[in-house]
Design a protein around this motif. Sequence first.
Motif, PDB file in Angstrom:
ATOM      1  N   SER A  63       0.843  -1.189   0.000  1.00 42.08           N
ATOM      2  CA  SER A  63       0.000   0.000   0.000  1.00 42.08           C
ATOM      3  C   SER A  63       0.879   1.239   0.000  1.00 42.08           C
ATOM      4  CB  SER A  63      -0.901  -0.013   1.240  1.00 42.08           C
ATOM      5  OG  SER A  63      -1.703   1.135   1.283  1.00 42.08           O
ATOM      6  N   THR A  64       0.502   2.242  -0.806  1.00 41.88           N
ATOM      7  CA  THR A  64       1.345   3.429  -0.960  1.00 41.88           C
ATOM      8  C   THR A  64       0.665   4.716  -0.499  1.00 41.88           C
ATOM      9  OG1 THR A  64       0.548   3.842  -3.216  1.00 41.88           O
ATOM     10  CG2 THR A  64       2.450   2.369  -2.973  1.00 41.88           C
ATOM     11  N   ARG A  90      -5.590  -0.715   2.683  1.00 43.72           N
ATOM     12  CA  ARG A  90      -6.036  -1.499   1.534  1.00 43.72           C
ATOM     13  C   ARG A  90      -5.251  -1.086   0.296  1.00 43.72           C
ATOM     14  NH1 ARG A  90     -11.218   0.897   2.441  1.00 43.72           N
ATOM     15  NH2 ARG A  90     -12.255  -1.117   2.142  1.00 43.72           N
ATOM     16  N   ILE A  91      -5.487  -1.824  -0.773  1.00 48.18           N
ATOM     17  CA  ILE A  91      -4.839  -1.559  -2.054  1.00 48.18           C
ATOM     18  C   ILE A  91      -5.887  -0.979  -2.997  1.00 48.18           C
ATOM     19  CG2 ILE A  91      -3.376  -2.550  -3.842  1.00 48.18           C
ATOM     20  CD1 ILE A  91      -2.352  -2.980  -0.968  1.00 48.18           C
ATOM     21  N   HIS A  92      -5.493   0.055  -3.761  1.00 43.98           N
ATOM     22  CA  HIS A  92      -6.426   0.742  -4.643  1.00 43.98           C
ATOM     23  C   HIS A  92      -6.016   0.623  -6.116  1.00 43.98           C
ATOM     24  CE1 HIS A  92      -6.488   2.817  -0.724  1.00 43.98           C
ATOM     25  NE2 HIS A  92      -7.772   3.055  -0.952  1.00 43.98           N
ATOM     26  N   GLY A 225     -16.835   6.927  -3.022  1.00 43.29           N
ATOM     27  CA  GLY A 225     -15.473   6.681  -2.556  1.00 43.29           C
ATOM     28  C   GLY A 225     -14.676   5.925  -3.595  1.00 43.29           C
ATOM     29  N   MET A 226     -13.432   5.597  -3.237  1.00 44.07           N
ATOM     30  CA  MET A 226     -12.488   5.027  -4.199  1.00 44.07           C
ATOM     31  C   MET A 226     -12.077   3.601  -3.849  1.00 44.07           C
ATOM     32  SD  MET A 226      -9.974   8.331  -4.576  1.00 44.07           S
ATOM     33  CE  MET A 226     -10.650   9.999  -4.655  1.00 44.07           C
ATOM     34  N   SER A 227     -12.953   2.863  -3.191  1.00 46.12           N
ATOM     35  CA  SER A 227     -12.541   1.536  -2.739  1.00 46.12           C
ATOM     36  C   SER A 227     -13.760   0.649  -2.506  1.00 46.12           C
ATOM     37  CB  SER A 227     -11.735   1.658  -1.433  1.00 46.12           C
ATOM     38  OG  SER A 227     -12.579   2.125  -0.384  1.00 46.12           O
ATOM     39  N   THR A 228     -13.541  -0.431  -1.795  1.00 46.22           N
ATOM     40  CA  THR A 228     -14.578  -1.260  -1.158  1.00 46.22           C
ATOM     41  C   THR A 228     -15.310  -2.215  -2.095  1.00 46.22           C
ATOM     42  OG1 THR A 228     -14.906   0.351   0.605  1.00 46.22           O
ATOM     43  CG2 THR A 228     -16.718  -1.190   0.222  1.00 46.22           C
TER      44      THR A 228
END
Length: 317
Positions: A63-64, A90-92, A225-228
Motif C-alpha cells: 500500500s502506498t 487497503r490496495i487501490h 469513494g475510491m474503494s470497497t
Amino acid sequence: MVFISETTYNCSYNFLKEKLPAHFHNVRLGIICGSGLGGLVDTIDQSSKVEFPYGDIPGFVTSTVSGHSGKLVFGYLGELKTPTVFMVGRIHLYEGYSPQECTFPVRIMKLLGVETLVVTNACGALNPEFKVGDLMVINDHLSLAAMASQNPLIGPNIESFGPRFPPVSDAYTYALRKLAFRAAFETGISKDDIREGVYTYSSGPMYESRSEARFLKEIGADVVGMSTVHEVLVARHADMKVLGLSLITNPVVTARGKDAKKEVLAEMGIETVVDDEIDTELVKANHAEVLEASANRANDLQRLMTRFADLWAKENN
C-alpha cells in the motif's frame, strides 16, 4: 490485466499458516480498515497480536497511500476475544495495481477461514442530509469501475472460490446490517449520526467533478469513494457475508458554480446580476480533511466494531 493463479493464492496461504499460532488457523471474522481507521487494531488484545507487513507475504502488493500502513494483523477482538484478521491499509486501483492484485488479500482471508467480512471506508457525501462525521451502513452499491471492465472477477474463474456468475443483489447481508445498528446504538452513537444508503465506487485518484457528482446523485448514490466494492465482489463470489461501513469525511461539491459570463457582464456594467451560486474554487475535497475527519470519529467507530464483534460472536458460536 493481471490474472492470479490458484497456486499463487495457495502459496500465500501456506506462508501465513506456517507462521501463525494454531488458534489463528481458522479465523472467521475479517475487517478491512479504510483511510485513517487503522487504529482499530489498537483495541485488540495486544498479547494476541501477530502482524505481517504486506511486503513480506508472497503475492501481496504494498500500500502506498497515507493513512494505509499496509499490514495484515491477527488478534482477539472484543470482550469475547473473537479471533479476527485485519487488513490495515487497503490496495487501490489508482495506485497502479490490477483489480485482482487489489483483492488478493480478500481471497487469502477466505482460505484462512473468514466467513464474515467487514469493509470500512472514508467517503464523500452526495446526499445533502448526510453530514461530516456521520457513519453509513451500506445497503447497496454502484460500481462505475466494474461497469467499465475494472472488475476483479474478469478472467479465468477459479471454481474453488466461487461460481462464474455470482449474484450481488444481496451483497450486503441484512442480518449484519441490523447487528451494526444495534452495536452503534448500544455504544452511544445517536440515531441521527448513523445512516443507511448506497455507496458508489469510482476508481480515483481524483475527486469527482461537479457534473460527475450531480450524475451520481441523480442515479441513486448517497456517498462516493475510491474503494470497497471490488473487495465486496470477490468476497461475495467466495460466499462470504459482508458488512459495509462508511465514514463521511467531506461533502461532495455538486453545485454548478459561479457563472463567469454573468460576472464579467456585471463587472463591465452591462448587466446587473446577482449570482448566488457558491464559489467552487473555495470548496474542494482533499485527503488531509479525510484523515482529520477519520481521526475525529475513530473512537466511536472502534467502539462500534468491538461491540459488533461481540454480537456477531454470540450469534455465530
